[in-house]
Design a protein around this motif. Structure first.
Motif, PDB file in Angstrom:
ATOM      1  N   LEU A   1       0.833  -1.207   0.000  1.00 40.19           N
ATOM      2  CA  LEU A   1       0.000   0.000   0.000  1.00 40.19           C
ATOM      3  C   LEU A   1       0.866   1.255   0.000  1.00 40.19           C
ATOM      4  O   LEU A   1       0.588   2.217  -0.731  1.00 40.19           O
ATOM      5  CB  LEU A   1      -0.920  -0.007   1.218  1.00 40.19           C
ATOM      6  CG  LEU A   1      -2.031  -1.064   1.217  1.00 40.19           C
ATOM      7  CD1 LEU A   1      -2.778  -1.051   2.547  1.00 40.19           C
ATOM      8  CD2 LEU A   1      -3.005  -0.818   0.060  1.00 40.19           C
ATOM      9  N   LEU A   2       1.920   1.239   0.818  1.00 37.90           N
ATOM     10  CA  LEU A   2       2.830   2.387   0.848  1.00 37.90           C
ATOM     11  C   LEU A   2       3.525   2.562  -0.498  1.00 37.90           C
ATOM     12  O   LEU A   2       3.668   3.694  -0.994  1.00 37.90           O
ATOM     13  CB  LEU A   2       3.863   2.189   1.956  1.00 37.90           C
ATOM     14  CG  LEU A   2       4.958   3.269   2.061  1.00 37.90           C
ATOM     15  CD1 LEU A   2       4.336   4.633   2.356  1.00 37.90           C
ATOM     16  CD2 LEU A   2       5.980   2.892   3.124  1.00 37.90           C
ATOM     17  N   ILE A   3       3.944   1.455  -1.102  1.00 40.93           N
ATOM     18  CA  ILE A   3       4.628   1.521  -2.397  1.00 40.93           C
ATOM     19  C   ILE A   3       3.705   2.090  -3.464  1.00 40.93           C
ATOM     20  O   ILE A   3       4.118   2.924  -4.292  1.00 40.93           O
ATOM     21  CB  ILE A   3       5.127   0.115  -2.791  1.00 40.93           C
ATOM     22  CG1 ILE A   3       6.301  -0.290  -1.891  1.00 40.93           C
ATOM     23  CG2 ILE A   3       5.541   0.072  -4.254  1.00 40.93           C
ATOM     24  CD1 ILE A   3       6.673  -1.747  -1.998  1.00 40.93           C
ATOM     25  N   ILE A   4       2.440   1.683  -3.464  1.00 42.36           N
ATOM     26  CA  ILE A   4       1.490   2.190  -4.454  1.00 42.36           C
ATOM     27  C   ILE A   4       1.259   3.686  -4.258  1.00 42.36           C
ATOM     28  O   ILE A   4       1.193   4.456  -5.234  1.00 42.36           O
ATOM     29  CB  ILE A   4       0.167   1.409  -4.362  1.00 42.36           C
ATOM     30  CG1 ILE A   4       0.377  -0.035  -4.840  1.00 42.36           C
ATOM     31  CG2 ILE A   4      -0.919   2.078  -5.201  1.00 42.36           C
ATOM     32  CD1 ILE A   4      -0.834  -0.918  -4.666  1.00 42.36           C
ATOM     33  N   VAL A   5       1.139   4.116  -2.996  1.00 37.03           N
ATOM     34  CA  VAL A   5       0.954   5.547  -2.716  1.00 37.03           C
ATOM     35  C   VAL A   5       2.150   6.351  -3.219  1.00 37.03           C
ATOM     36  O   VAL A   5       1.988   7.381  -3.896  1.00 37.03           O
ATOM     37  CB  VAL A   5       0.741   5.775  -1.205  1.00 37.03           C
ATOM     38  CG1 VAL A   5       0.794   7.269  -0.879  1.00 37.03           C
ATOM     39  CG2 VAL A   5      -0.599   5.191  -0.759  1.00 37.03           C
TER      40      VAL A   5
END
Length: 274
Positions: free
Chosen positions: A42-46
């Motif tokens: 999720l952090l990587i996508i953000v």
């Protein structure tokens, strides 16, 4: 003298023998598992989307016109975001934006960055298998499109982007963005990071392939539902190849070839509409 751990211990007690060094127990490399992979994902996508938004914000700040209200600001943002130069720069900026957080995430494991993501090549037989499977999948979707009366499955979004790229003289940059940068960043996330962590969880390999393909499909919401099904099926094939060959380079190359074929097709369509 017997070369066993027990013999090494006995020899170490013998005053006539030099001290023996006993190697510590080797731990198996571990991955991040389901939840940590999901949270990091999720952090990587953000951060991936933030990286893609960076060129838009930069060009918006350099915009010559004055913004007298939110309507003018929104109009300028839409115009800038729809330019081929902006789209290309956004795709290119997605590579470092996704590479850096994946690097720090993998540091929490006992595996090297290359081993964790499968950054290795495979044999040419596997490459040929990947190409044949990809051609069959794309051919089946093209046939389904014609049988259902959908005609050409290419997105009008891509045709419009190519037309503006010709006008701006940045077709070469668009090809690099779509055929190199986008495959690298998307494969690092989907078949690299997400698949690796999820495949060692309760999802196992089949669940990891399906879930990572679904996430990859969500990144292409600019297409209609028919094209999204095409994207998902191609993602499942890439996921299988990732499992079969343990090679992320293979899926990157196939992904790039697919985008190159789509770009050439879009160029042909755009030339027919001009």
């Amino acid at each position: 003298m017997t070369d066993t751990p027990d013999a090494a211990v006995v020899d170490s007690l013998d005053p006539l023998e030099p001290p023996q060094q006993i190697a510590p127990a080797q731990h198996q490399p571990r991955t991040l598992g389901f939840w940590r992979t999901t949270l990091w994902g999720l952090l990587i996508i953000v951060l991936f989307f933030i990286g893609q938004l960076t060129p838009i914000l930069y060009l918006l700040l350099r915009h010559d016109g004055a913004f007298t209200g939110p309507v003018e600001l929104q109009t300028a943002a839409v115009q800038i975001a729809s330019r081929s130069l902006t789209v290309s720069l956004s795709a290119i900026m997605g590579v470092p934006a996704i590479l850096l957080p994946i690097y720090f995430a993998v540091r929490h494991t006992r595996m090297s960055f290359a081993d964790y993501l499968g950054l290795r090549w495979t044999g040419w037989k596997n490459f040929a298998l990947g190409v044949v499977g990809m051609v069959v999948i794309l051919g089946c979707w093209e046939l389904a499109a014609h049988l259902t009366g959908r005609g050409d499955t290419s997105s009008s979004f891509m045709v419009d982007i190519l037309k503006t790229a010709r006008g701006d003289g940045v077709v070469w940059l668009m090809v690099i963005a779509f055929c190199v940068a986008a495959p690298v960043s998307e494969e690092l996330m989907a078949r690299g990071f997400l698949y690796r962590g999820w495949s060692d969880s309760f999802l196992r390999v089949p669940g990891a392939i399906l879930l990572s393909s679904a996430v990859w499909t969500v990144l292409h919401l600019q297409y209609d539902w028919f094209a999204l099904l095409n994207v998902f099926s191609l993602g499942v094939w890439f996921g299988y190849l990732r499992y079969r060959t343990h090679s992320l380079y293979l899926t990157m190359v196939l992904h790039g070839l697919n985008n190159l074929a789509a770009t050439i097709q879009t160029m042909w369509l755009a030339s027919g509409q001009s």
